[in-house]
Design a protein around this motif. Structure first.
Motif, short mmCIF file in Angstrom:
data_model
loop_
_atom_site.label_atom_id
_atom_site.label_comp_id
_atom_site.label_asym_id
_atom_site.label_seq_id
_atom_site.Cartn_x
_atom_site.Cartn_y
_atom_site.Cartn_z
N GLY A 65 0.99 -1.36 4.28
CA GLY A 65 1.63 -0.08 4.02
C GLY A 65 2.76 0.19 4.99
O GLY A 65 3.94 0.14 4.67
N ASN A 68 -5.06 4.78 -2.53
CA ASN A 68 -6.37 5.23 -2.05
C ASN A 68 -6.84 6.52 -2.67
O ASN A 68 -8.03 6.82 -2.63
CB ASN A 68 -6.32 5.51 -0.55
N ILE A 122 -12.05 -3.97 6.08
CA ILE A 122 -11.10 -3.25 6.95
C ILE A 122 -11.68 -3.27 8.36
O ILE A 122 -12.34 -2.32 8.77
CB ILE A 122 -10.93 -1.78 6.50
N LYS A 175 0.04 4.50 -0.81
CA LYS A 175 -0.57 5.83 -0.67
C LYS A 175 0.38 6.75 0.10
O LYS A 175 1.00 6.32 1.07
CB LYS A 175 -1.91 5.73 0.06
N ILE A 204 -7.92 0.97 -3.61
CA ILE A 204 -8.44 0.41 -2.36
C ILE A 204 -9.17 1.45 -1.51
O ILE A 204 -9.53 1.17 -0.36
CB ILE A 204 -7.30 -0.25 -1.53
N VAL A 207 0.86 -1.19 0.00
CA VAL A 207 0.00 0.00 0.00
C VAL A 207 0.89 1.23 0.00
O VAL A 207 1.56 1.55 0.98
CB VAL A 207 -0.95 -0.01 1.21
N MET A 253 -3.75 -6.18 7.35
CA MET A 253 -2.87 -5.04 7.12
C MET A 253 -1.63 -5.24 8.02
O MET A 253 -1.39 -6.33 8.51
CB MET A 253 -3.60 -3.73 7.41
N SER A 254 -0.86 -4.17 8.21
CA SER A 254 0.40 -4.33 8.96
C SER A 254 0.18 -5.00 10.32
O SER A 254 0.94 -5.87 10.72
CB SER A 254 1.07 -2.97 9.17
C1 PLP Z 1 -3.77 2.40 4.35
C2 PLP Z 1 -4.48 1.14 4.06
C3 PLP Z 1 -3.86 -0.11 4.27
C4 PLP Z 1 -2.47 -0.27 4.85
O1 PLP Z 1 -2.50 -0.09 6.22
P1 PLP Z 1 -1.15 -0.23 7.10
O2 PLP Z 1 -1.67 -0.31 8.48
O3 PLP Z 1 -0.33 0.98 6.83
O4 PLP Z 1 -0.49 -1.49 6.68
C5 PLP Z 1 -4.56 -1.24 3.91
N1 PLP Z 1 -5.80 -1.17 3.39
C6 PLP Z 1 -6.43 -0.01 3.19
C7 PLP Z 1 -7.80 -0.01 2.60
C8 PLP Z 1 -5.79 1.18 3.52
O5 PLP Z 1 -6.45 2.34 3.33
#
Ligand code: PLP
Length: 227
Positions: free
Chosen positions: A219, A59, A165, A38, A81, A36, A201-202
Motif C-alpha cells: 500500500g 480491507n 501479517i 484501502k 484482505i 493495497v 508488505m511495503s
Molecule cells: C494495509 C495492509 C497492507 C499494506 O501495508 P503497507 O505497509 O501500506 O504496504 C497489506 N496487507 C494488509 C492485510 C493490510 O491491511
C-alpha cells in the motif's frame, strides 16, 4: 498523489520485486504485486491501473464496494484482505475474486454458499497467526490442517494457500523467520494444489520474496502514507 509520483512509486516497487526475486533465483513473473488501495480514492486506482497494475486489495467492505462499482469499466482483480464479519460474507462472495483473510470455518462456509454460481470459485487464502504476531486475526498453526481440509472441500471456494501479517520488524532476520514459518506451514499441509503465499508488505517485501511469497501486498510504497 500526482500521476508522476505514482509512476515513480510503482516503478520503484516493481524494481524491488524483480531484484528480490532474482536475488533468490526466482522468476520475477512468479510474484504478483497486489496494490493495497484501502482508504484511497477510486481515481488513484484508475491511475494505477492505467500504469499497469491490475490487482487491488481492500480491507473495508463498504468503501471497497463503492470503488468496485465506480471502476466497473476496468477489468480489475479485487482481493479482500481485511477481517471478515459474518454479515459481510454475501457482498464479499458476490463482488470479490479473492479473499486472503479466511480464518474460520463458519466464514468459509458462508462464502462458499453465497458465491454466485455464475462466477468462478472464490480464490481463498487462510490467514495464519504466526508466532509473535500482535494482531488478533488469523488461525493458530495447530488449527490449520483441519481447516484447510474443510475449506478445500467447499464447492464455492478454491483454496489457494496461506496469508500472514507478521508483526512489523526492522530486523531482517526476524522478518525472514516469520515468512519462513508460513512457508513451512504450507509445506506441512502437503496439499500440492496450494500455490499461493500472500506475504510481504511495503517494509518487508524483500524478505517475503526470498522466503517464497507469490503475492506481496503493498500500500504505502505505491500510494504514499495513509492519512
Ligand atoms: C494495509 C495492509 C497492507 C499494506 O501495508 P503497507 O505497509 O501500506 O504496504 C497489506 N496487507 C494488509 C492485510 C493490510 O491491511
Amino acid at each position: 498523489m500526482t500521476r508522476q509520483q505514482l509512476l515513480d512509486n510503482i516503478s520503484k516497487v516493481l524494481a524491488r520485486v524483480s531484484r528480490a526475486a532474482q536475488n533468490s533465483g526466482r522468476n520475477p513473473g512468479d510474484v504478483t504485486l497486489l496494490a493495497v488501495s484501502k482508504t484511497r480514492p477510486a481515481q488513484d486506482i484508475r491511475d494505477a491501473a492505467a500504469l499497469g497494475l491490475k490487482q487491488f486489495g481492500e480491507n473495508y467492505l463498504q468503501e471497497a464496494l463503492e470503488k468496485i462499482r465506480a471502476l466497473d469499466d476496468l477489468q480489475l482483480g479485487w482481493h479482500f484482505i481485511g477481517p471478515i464479519q459474518s454479515n459481510k460474507t454475501r457482498a464479499i462472495a458476490e463482488h470479490f475474486d479473492w479473499v486472503h483473510s479466511v480464518d474460520r470455518l463458519k466464514i468459509a462456509r458462508r462464502l462458499s454458499e453465497q458465491r454466485p454460481s455464475s462466477l468462478p470459485p472464490l480464490q481463498v487464502c487462510l490467514q495464519v497467526n504466526i508466532s509473535g504476531e500482535d494482531s488478533k486475526s488469523g488461525l493458530q498453526s495447530t488449527e490449520l490442517p483441519a481447516l484447510a481440509a474443510e475449506v478445500d472441500s467447499l464447492p464455492g471456494l478454491q483454496l489457494r494457500g496461506l496469508m500472514a501479517i507478521p508483526a512489523a520488524s526492522d530486523d531482517s532476520a526476524s522478518q525472514h523467520r516469520a515468512f519462513c514459518q508460513l512457508r513451512n506451514a504450507m509445506t506441512a499441509l502437503a496439499m500440492p494444489q496450494l500455490d499461493t503465499l500472500s506475504m510481504g508488505m511495503s517494509g518487508d517485501l524483500e524478505a517475503a520474496i526470498a522466503e517464497g511469497a507469490t503475492i506481496v501486498r503493498v500500500g504505502t510504497d505505491i500510494f504514499g502514507a495513509r492519512g
